[in-house]
Design a protein around this motif. Structure first.
Motif, PDB file in Angstrom:
ATOM      1  N   ALA A   4       0.831  -1.200   0.000  1.00 18.38           N
ATOM      2  CA  ALA A   4       0.000   0.000   0.000  1.00 18.38           C
ATOM      3  C   ALA A   4       0.867   1.253   0.000  1.00 18.38           C
ATOM      4  N   THR A   5       2.041   1.185   0.647  1.00 23.64           N
ATOM      5  CA  THR A   5       2.933   2.338   0.605  1.00 23.64           C
ATOM      6  C   THR A   5       3.441   2.562  -0.814  1.00 23.64           C
ATOM      7  N   MET A   6       3.716   1.471  -1.508  1.00 20.74           N
ATOM      8  CA  MET A   6       4.255   1.598  -2.855  1.00 20.74           C
ATOM      9  C   MET A   6       3.184   2.026  -3.849  1.00 20.74           C
ATOM     10  N   TYR A   7       1.919   1.820  -3.508  1.00 20.55           N
ATOM     11  CA  TYR A   7       0.828   2.130  -4.424  1.00 20.55           C
ATOM     12  C   TYR A   7       0.819   3.614  -4.761  1.00 20.55           C
ATOM     13  N   LYS A   8       0.853   3.919  -6.047  1.00 26.70           N
ATOM     14  CA  LYS A   8       0.804   5.290  -6.560  1.00 26.70           C
ATOM     15  C   LYS A   8       1.990   6.142  -6.116  1.00 26.70           C
ATOM     16  N   ALA A   9       3.063   5.505  -5.675  1.00 22.87           N
ATOM     17  CA  ALA A   9       4.261   6.284  -5.372  1.00 22.87           C
ATOM     18  C   ALA A   9       5.139   6.293  -6.609  1.00 22.87           C
ATOM     19  N   SER A  10       5.956   7.314  -6.762  1.00 20.63           N
ATOM     20  CA  SER A  10       6.939   7.246  -7.842  1.00 20.63           C
ATOM     21  C   SER A  10       8.181   6.603  -7.243  1.00 20.63           C
ATOM     22  N   ILE A  11       8.273   5.300  -7.458  1.00 22.22           N
ATOM     23  CA  ILE A  11       9.284   4.523  -6.746  1.00 22.22           C
ATOM     24  C   ILE A  11      10.643   4.722  -7.394  1.00 22.22           C
ATOM     25  N   ASP A  12      11.613   4.940  -6.571  1.00 24.47           N
ATOM     26  CA  ASP A  12      12.978   5.133  -7.038  1.00 24.47           C
ATOM     27  C   ASP A  12      13.697   3.801  -6.896  1.00 24.47           C
ATOM     28  N   PHE A  13      13.910   3.087  -8.000  1.00 22.58           N
ATOM     29  CA  PHE A  13      14.458   1.741  -7.892  1.00 22.58           C
ATOM     30  C   PHE A  13      15.975   1.761  -7.751  1.00 22.58           C
ATOM     31  N   LYS A  14      16.454   2.327  -6.671  1.00 23.64           N
ATOM     32  CA  LYS A  14      17.870   2.203  -6.334  1.00 23.64           C
ATOM     33  C   LYS A  14      18.115   0.796  -5.786  1.00 23.64           C
TER      34      LYS A  14
END
Lengths: 555, 220, 108
Positions: free
Chosen positions: A342-352
């Motif tokens: 749910a935290t990742m939902y609709k976040a602009s995830i930075d795939f470091k």
């Protein structure tokens, strides 16, 4: 602004006052950051040994029949692999290294509550390790009982079981001391204003872990002692020829060793709870739920040990109770996963890289966790017990869950610990190599296990050959990936660019001080009356500078 | 030890300007006590696990256990119970005296505790040597000829009283250390947490005996 | 907030120790006399003896170990440990009880 004061690499407190010698300054240091690094290096040395043992076993299993080690050596090899990985690597793993380093930093404390006991537990850890290593080279060699030390074999075999048991006992003692230290630190040394529900989630998970260490480890400690007494004096408690009951030893062993797997996974979950909000640039979803689910996993996880003994002759009634309780553990674990997603939902995830490791873990751990439910049901487990299915389940959960998240944490806090940055591109490639190797190594074992391949066997029937070949090839990819990853980290440590105090734009307190941290951790201790993960529009709400300034010398 | 330069407590102010004290980990009474209580919990888990084993076999071999329990010397065991009771009292009194500033009396009570503990061990020694003399010890031919329940009873008897005795020996050692600390002025009437923790430890040793004694000596 | 002083001494004085001591002496005498006064079977003996032992333990923990006057945290921790042990013993007792009944759950 920062780095006016020297970092903890340049100065330290030791237990006996001042030493000129650099090595003595490290091994007698009572600074929690140095003790964490001491653990780190010893632990990874043993990790390398245990990985090599595993590679030897896989190589032996590449084709059927005896190839280059004999069956007795094979028995000792898997015992050595298990004892080192469990007692010397995974159990101290995250708490002793990342926990030691980060707990005071995240709480806003200057050290743990009992710095000297912290050092003592490292020394005990070393003593236990030394005992385990010594027993390799004397008498009949290392114990060949498996890391579970089941009676009556463990009281009959001629190998050095007593050494391995004493080592495990001493390591348990070290682990208890760390646990006591952490619980007291969390209760007493939180920064002013930081209530329990304002602590970072990694600290919450360490709190739950420490309680397991305190309340479960003594039980296995005393049962190991009783096996030692059994071998030396013949007190008969676990010896069926004297009326003793070996199943009782299994009970007492698993009363500790099942909570021990939660002791391993909980701090790993804590790492995930740190990484996910940082790279999603969002406050974590369901902070309270994650915090409480840690405590729930610890609590319920204490009461499920019997599911290791479905085929050992415990009663039908207790099997059903343990099975039901085991299913119940999946609930708080699921809560955590839904919260992260749910935290990742609709976040602009930075795939470091740390985020890559975390998301990779979500995949592997979900496989590991859900197969756990399969083996938790009594009927299915009677069939799958002691097959490769269980081995694959365990490694998906522990290697694919705990160790992967430990690597995630190492990449995440690498700039904080060393002050440098590793090469992002190579680190990501190392992740993909390990991830592919891992799945190639363990997934075939699920299939082999379902087809009936028993674990701990030195040889196998020809129809299992394809799965063993795949797994062995996977083990090579996996090992290469490990080398690649450690080399990338090593290069980062030696030649990396300076990272600065807060390379990830993270919010918790350890990022508000210079990297690497200075000896007293904080110049001034902040008043913490806010939640740990506060982001607004993708940026941390607060930027603090808590470094030790020149005009404020702290000793 | 370190950080000793800052003797006055560190103060942090919140937004309203209220002061909050930062706890100094080198001088944290509550923390030291909490840490020791956690250690006591580990001890409770250790002895609790042993009682678990005892209970497990008591239900399987009740007649053997009852018969074997009859053979133990209740006079010596009972005497030891009273000795431990007295020693717990004198340990507690030494703490009271210390906190009231009567250092010498406090030391006197610690000495009494040490002497009582030694008497306990001596009596234990006579008990054990009597049993060993008549050939009852783990792995002995006499014992191996007896029933399974008897073997287990004495196996547990020697393990548990032995473990308890070991704790008493450690306790005596700790008390000598405490005496040395008092003499060198490291334990005072205001800085007494080491003595308090030692007293807690001694109460734990007593507590364990409170359960060991009836379970072994009085179940017949 | 927590205060960090060594002087926060809850009043304890010697008389509490003496009172508890005499109480414990009394209970111990009771423990020793039980076999003399009444002869019970194993179950009842255990109930009586352990009842006395737990009473003694309560007084030791509450007064000798100062839990009565300690902060609520300590009390909570002790409850937790005691409850944990009861659950563990309960689970083990279920196993022990049913283990020696063949086909315990599905007998027909």
């Amino acid at each position: 602004m920062s780095n006016v004061h020297k970092s903890f690499y340049d100065e330290t407190h030791t237990v006996f006052g001042h030493h000129k010698n650099k090595i003595l300054q490290w091994i007698f240091s009572i600074d929690h950051k140095r003790i964490a690094l001491l653990y780190l290096f010893v632990m990874f040395a043993f990790f390398a040994v245990a990985v090599s043992t595993a590679l030897v076993m896989r190589l032996e299993l590449f084709s059927p029949g005896q190839d280059f080690i004999d069956p007795d050596t094979y028995n000792q090899a898997f015992t050595l692999h298990g004892v080192i990985m469990i007692f010397l690597f995974i159990i101290p793993g995250i708490p002793a290294v990342l926990g030691n380093f980060l707990l005071p930093l995240q709480l806003g404390a200057r050290d743990v509550s009992f710095p000297k006991i912290n050092l003592l537990s490292w020394w005990l850890y070393m003593l236990g390790a030394l005992l385990a290593v010594t027993s390799l080279f004397i008498g009949d060699g290392f114990a060949d009982t498996g890391w579970t030390f089941y009676a009556p074999y463990s009281i009959k075999t001629d190998t050095n079981v007593i050494w391995a048991l004493s080592a495990a006992f001493i390591l348990g003692f070290a682990s208890i001391l760390t646990g006591i230290n952490f619980v007291v630190t969390i209760h007493r040394l939180r920064a002013p204003g930081m209530g329990f529900f304002k602590m970072p989630l990694f600290v919450w998970s360490l709190y739950a872990t420490s309680w397991i260490q305190i309340l479960a480890t003594p039980v296995v400690g005393i049962s190991l002692i009783m096996v030692i007494l059994e071998r030396t004096f013949g007190i008969g408690i676990f010896d069926p020829t004297k009326g003793g009951d070996p199943v009782l030893l299994e009970h007492m062993f698993w009363i500790y060793s099942h909570p021990a797997v939660y002791l391993m996974i909980l701090p790993a979950f804590g790492i995930a709870s740190e990484i996910v909000p940082t790279f999603c640039r969002k406050p974590i979803f369901g902070y309270h739920a994650i915090a409480i689910s840690s405590a729930m996993i610890a609590g319920v996880g204490y009461l499920v040990w019997g599911h290791h003994m479905y085929t050992s002759g415990e009663s039908e009634m207790i099997k059903l109770i343990f099975s039901a309780l085991t299913f119940f553990v999946a609930v708080p674990t699921g809560v955590k996963f839904f919260d992260w997603i749910a935290t990742m939902y609709k976040a602009s995830i930075d795939f470091k890289t740390p985020m890559l490791w975390t998301v990779g873990t979500f995949i592997t751990f979900i496989i590991g966790g859900l197969t756990g439910l399969i083996v938790a049901s009594v009927g299915v487990d009677i069939y799958l017990h002691d097959t490769y299915f269980v081995v694959a389940h365990f490694h998906y959960a522990i290697l694919g869950g705990v160790v992967f998240l430990m690597f995630a944490g190492m990449h995440y806090w690498f700039p904080k610990i060393t002050g440098k940055m590793y090469n992002e591109k190579h680190a990501a490639r190392a992740f993909y190599t390990i991830f592919i190797g891992f799945n190639l190594l363990w997934f075939p074992m699920f299939i082999a296990g379902m087809l009936g391949m028993p674990r701990r066997y030195f040889d196998y029937l020809p129809e299992f050959e394809i799965w063993h070949k795949l797994a062995t090839i996977g083990s090579w990819v996996f090992a290469l990936g490990l080398i690649y990853m450690f080399y990338t980290l090593y290069r980062g440590w030696r030649y990396g660019e300076l990272a600065g105090p807060n390379p990830w734009n993270a919010t918790t307190l350890e990022w508000q001080i210079p990297s690497p941290p200075q000896l007293p951790n904080f110049g001034e201790i902040p008043y913490v009356d806010y939640m740990p993960y506060e982001y607004k529009n993708g940026e941390p709400v607060r930027h603090l500078d808590l470094s030790v300034k020149e005009d404020k010398p702290h000793e | 030890m370190s950080n000793a330069s800052s003797t006055e407590p560190e103060i942090v102010y919140d937004k309203q300007g209220n002061p909050h004290e930062v706890i100094d980990f080198n001088n944290d009474y509550e923390g030291a006590k909490l840490g020791f209580w956690l250690f006591i919990f580990t001890e409770i888990m250790i002895f609790g696990a042993m009682f678990l084993v005892f209970g497990f076999y008591l239900f399987q071999f009740s007649p053997d256990f009852i018969a074997a329990s009859e053979g133990l010397n209740r006079v010596l065991g009972g005497t030891n119970t009273f000795i431990l009771l007295l020693s717990a009292l004198s340990m507690g009194l030494s703490l009271v005296k210390l906190r009231n500033g009567k250092i010498d009396e406090s030391k006197k009570f610690i000495w009494i505790t040490i002497i009582l503990a030694t008497i306990f061990l001596t009596i234990k020694y006579f008990e054990w040597s009597h049993e060993i003399h008549i050939g009852i010890y783990p792995g002995s031919p006499t014992l191996d000829a007896l029933s399974d329940g008897t073997k287990l009873f004495f196996g547990l008897y020697f393990t548990m009283t032995g473990l308890h005795g070991l704790h008493i020996i450690i306790g005596i050692g700790v008390m000598f250390w405490v005496l040395a600390l008092i003499n060198s002025g490291k334990i005072t009437s205001t800085n007494f947490v080491v003595l308090e923790n030692t007293a807690l430890y001694w109460d734990l040793v007593h507590l364990v005996w409170v359960f060991v004694f009836p379970l072994f000596y009085l179940i017949y | 907030m927590n205060t960090n002083s060594n002087q926060e001494s809850h009043p304890i004085n010697a008389s509490v120790y003496y009172n508890v001591f005499f109480l414990l002496i009394g209970l111990t005498v009771l423990t020793l006399l039980q076999p003399v006064i009444i002869n019970l079977d194993l179950g009842s003996t255990l109930i009586v003896q352990l009842g006395i032992a737990f009473t003694k333990a309560f007084f030791i923990v509450a007064y000798y170990m100062h839990i009565k006057s300690s902060s609520p945290l300590f009390k909570k921790l002790i409850y937790t440990t005691v409850v944990l042990w009861f659950v563990l013993y309960g689970l083990m007792a279920i196993d022990t009880y049913y283990r020696y009944t063949p086909n315990d759950l599905f007998n027909n």
